[in-house]
Motif scaffolding. Structure first.
Motif, PDB file in Angstrom:
ATOM      1  N   GLU A 100       1.004   4.321  -2.875  1.00  0.00           N
ATOM      2  CA  GLU A 100       0.876   5.631  -2.571  1.00  0.00           C
ATOM      3  C   GLU A 100       1.870   6.434  -3.016  1.00  0.00           C
ATOM      4  O   GLU A 100       1.616   7.729  -3.618  1.00  0.00           O
ATOM      5  N   ARG A 146       0.806  -1.316  -0.185  1.00  0.00           N
ATOM      6  CA  ARG A 146      -0.077   0.013  -0.020  1.00  0.00           C
ATOM      7  C   ARG A 146       0.965   1.213   0.010  1.00  0.00           C
ATOM      8  O   ARG A 146       0.498   2.398  -0.651  1.00  0.00           O
ATOM      9  N   GLN A 147       2.051   1.418   0.598  1.00  0.00           N
ATOM     10  CA  GLN A 147       2.689   2.456   0.842  1.00  0.00           C
ATOM     11  C   GLN A 147       3.412   2.682  -0.607  1.00  0.00           C
ATOM     12  O   GLN A 147       3.572   3.842  -0.929  1.00  0.00           O
ATOM     13  N   ALA A 194      -4.167   4.676  -5.957  1.00  0.00           N
ATOM     14  CA  ALA A 194      -4.123   5.015  -4.487  1.00  0.00           C
ATOM     15  C   ALA A 194      -4.523   6.421  -4.428  1.00  0.00           C
ATOM     16  O   ALA A 194      -4.504   7.351  -5.227  1.00  0.00           O
ATOM     17  N   LEU A 195      -5.000   6.626  -3.044  1.00  0.00           N
ATOM     18  CA  LEU A 195      -5.372   8.066  -2.719  1.00  0.00           C
ATOM     19  C   LEU A 195      -6.209   8.845  -3.738  1.00  0.00           C
ATOM     20  O   LEU A 195      -6.216   9.862  -3.922  1.00  0.00           O
ATOM     21  N   GLY A 196      -7.169   7.851  -4.360  1.00  0.00           N
ATOM     22  CA  GLY A 196      -8.093   8.467  -5.287  1.00  0.00           C
ATOM     23  C   GLY A 196      -7.488   8.879  -6.557  1.00  0.00           C
ATOM     24  O   GLY A 196      -8.138   9.653  -7.185  1.00  0.00           O
ATOM     25  N   GLN A 197      -6.371   8.681  -6.763  1.00  0.00           N
ATOM     26  CA  GLN A 197      -5.441   8.802  -8.024  1.00  0.00           C
ATOM     27  C   GLN A 197      -5.131   7.670  -8.818  1.00  0.00           C
ATOM     28  O   GLN A 197      -5.041   6.650  -8.286  1.00  0.00           O
ATOM     29  N   LYS A 216       2.180   9.811  -5.836  1.00  0.00           N
ATOM     30  CA  LYS A 216       2.365  10.933  -5.185  1.00  0.00           C
ATOM     31  C   LYS A 216       3.828  11.459  -6.240  1.00  0.00           C
ATOM     32  O   LYS A 216       3.974  12.474  -6.542  1.00  0.00           O
TER      33      LYS A 216
END
Ligand code: B12
Ligand SMILES: *[C@@H]1O[C@H](CO)[C@@H](O)[C@H](O)[C@H]1NC(C)=O
Ligand SMILES: *[C@@H]1O[C@H](CO)[C@@H](O)[C@H](O)[C@H]1NC(C)=O
Length: 434
Positions: free
Chosen positions: A75, A71-72, A109-112, A79
């Motif tokens: 993300e 998951r990291q 991830a993160l809605g992207q 980013k």
């Protein structure tokens, strides 16, 4: 008769008849290393894609640490991949995601959402352009090899020209390319070789891989199993595991090379992440061919916590106070005879026995801040010294701060290396070939 026997031998070699002699490390060592990798995963530290890749290759897919790290990674990818990541970092992300059976073309991830393969293609094109015009990549040949390997495994365009450029580099007479880098080149070229038809390109790749791997085998014979230094072994073994048909009918004494690794106790997660895939005979080249439906080994799970953990926090940052107050003296010099105003300063520093070199640098800075000031940057291998006495390393000029003990270059960074009493350490501003 002889002719027939020879033919059969060659046939066996070409069809992988040497497989029977492959080496795999003892189960206990593999689980210990997996446990060390799991222990290095933490919510407070930047995720390391090499660690995820190694866990997956070694069959440690089901742990909580693995899931958190994946998951990291996803993300961090959305980013940072487009912006400040280097080509090689993006390549490691692609390899890590492939080994987790995720699509690097569509990371969410993160809605992207991001297409890491496209990003990697762009960054690889820039590396290859730089190689062709200036003779050196933007980052390192090691990174460009990761780029080509990752693009080849996902069968996206752009890796063939990278592979050709890498082959030419390792075939250049008198080149001083490190074992580590040549080893990573091998995996990129072996993958590419399996996907090109043009005979002239195949010949070039064949020649490059067999030259490098024969050099490795020669070095191993000469040095009783060792190839490069102890931290080169992981990538060197991976290279030899992928390329047996390129050095056939010659055979590789993998047991001898594995023994060198068994005799060393690796602590740095990054070092373990390069060695462990080799020890389970699953080199990076296999990142995209893992069986994702299979249930994996049950991990040693134990008591690893998701907070700053592992011996790295104490051991390797030089903050651990020894129980005995024994101190050692270290002579430390900083030298620049390369650029701008030259300097040559020395200092005698006292630190607790067992301290890391980083501690020595800090004490030197406390004693004479105007002379021994320095800056570090965090990296996958720990803190890297990027500036001393206001003089900064510059990747574009290929300058860096090299650390030596006496006249010998250190094989570890300042966060890991522990000087002994009366040792003479030098930081020399120099120009590299990498
Ligand atoms: C290229 C390279 C370099 C280049 C990096 C330049 C660049 N802009 O790319 C230069 C020449 C600067 C370099 C320097 C050093 N390196 Co170096 N390097 C490598 C190599 C061959 C490939 C790294 C890479 O491109 N990875 C791919 C990218 C995508 O991953 P990354 O995490 O973003 O890579 C970064 C880090 O690896 C970092 N880095 C590179 N080397 C080192 C070393 C240390 C200690 C740290 C903290 C960071 C670091 O630079 C990379 C680019 O930013 C590796 C080989 C390997 N097996 O990994 C050795 C390797 C990592 N280096 C090593 C060493 C020992 C050093 C030095 C300490 C040598 C010395 N005596 O001074 C110095 C660092 C001194 C300092 N100032 O702190 C060892 C580390 C072993 C260990 N246990 O720590 C390795 C494994 C080689 C080996 N087998 O000995 N290195
Ligand atoms: C640095 O200075 C010391 C004496 O202070 C000298 O012995 C040494 O040779 C010098 N090194 C270089 C590279 O100039
Ligand atoms: C220090 O770096 C300079 C400049 O690159 C080089 O000429 C010299 O040989 C280096 N010294 C050592 C001890 O490596």
């Amino acid at each position: 008769m002889l002719g027939v026997a020879f033919t059969i031998g060659v046939l066996l070699a070409l069809t992988g008849g040497t497989d029977a002699r492959r080496c795999v490390a003892p189960e206990a060592l593999v689980s210990r290393m997996l446990g060390q990798l799991e222990g290095s995963v933490s919510v407070t530290e930047p995720p390391n894609p090499s660690v995820l890749l190694a866990m997956n290759l070694a069959g440690g897919r089901d742990s909580d640490a693995n899931k958190l790290l994946l998951r990291q990674i996803e993300e961090e990818a959305v980013k940072k991949a487009q912006g400040k990541m280097t080509s090689g970092q993006v390549a490691l992300y692609v390899l890590a995601l492939l080994s987790s059976c995720q699509k690097p073309q569509q990371v969410q991830a993160l809605g992207q959402s991001i297409d890491l393969v496209r990003v990697l293609q762009q960054k690889t094109d820039e590396e290859v352009a730089s190689l062709e015009t200036d003779g050196v990549p933007i980052t390192s040949l090691f990174s460009v090899s990761l780029d080509a390997l990752a693009l080849c495994l996902v069968q996206a365009g752009g890796y063939e020209s990278a592979a050709v450029a890498l082959a030419r580099q390792v075939l250049k007479p008198g080149n001083q390319i490190s074992v580590d880098t040549r080893a990573m080149v091998v995996q990129a070229l072996v993958c590419t070789y399996g996907h090109v038809d043009l005979q002239s390109v195949r010949d070039l790749l064949w020649k490059a891989v067999s030259t490098v791997t024969n050099d490795f085998l020669n070095e191993q014979e000469r040095r009783k199993g060792q190839i490069g230094n102890i931290y080169s072994m992981g990538v060197a073994l991976q290279a030899l595991e992928t390329s047996s048909k390129f050095y056939a009918p010659r055979e590789w004494d993998c047991a001898q090379a594995f023994n060198v690794v068994y005799n060393h106790d690796y602590h740095l997660p990054m070092a373990i992440a390069q060695v462990l895939p080799a020890l389970v005979d699953k080199p990076y080249l296999q990142a995209a061919s893992l069986d994702c439906t299979a249930h994996t080994r049950t991990s040693p799970d134990q008591d690893f916590s998701l907070s700053p953990s592992l011996e790295t926090s104490q051991d390797h940052k030089g903050t651990a106070a020894p129980t005995l107050t024994a101190t050692i003296e270290v002579h430390y010099s900083i030298i620049n005879k390369l650029q701008g105003a030259h300097f040559n300063h020395s200092i005698q520093v006292e630190v607790p026995a067992g301290s890391t070199l980083l501690r020595v640098l800090k004490v030197a800075e406390e004693k004479e801040p105007d002379t021994f000031s320095f800056k570090t940057e965090q990296s996958s291998w720990g803190p890297m010294v990027v500036s001393i006495h206001g003089l900064a390393a510059n990747p574009r000029d290929r300058t860096f701060w090299e650390f030596l003990s006496g006249k010998d270059a250190l094989e570890e960074g300042v966060g890991t290396y522990k000087p002994h009493d009366m040792e003479h350490i030098t930081a020399n501003f120099t120009k590299g070939i990498w």
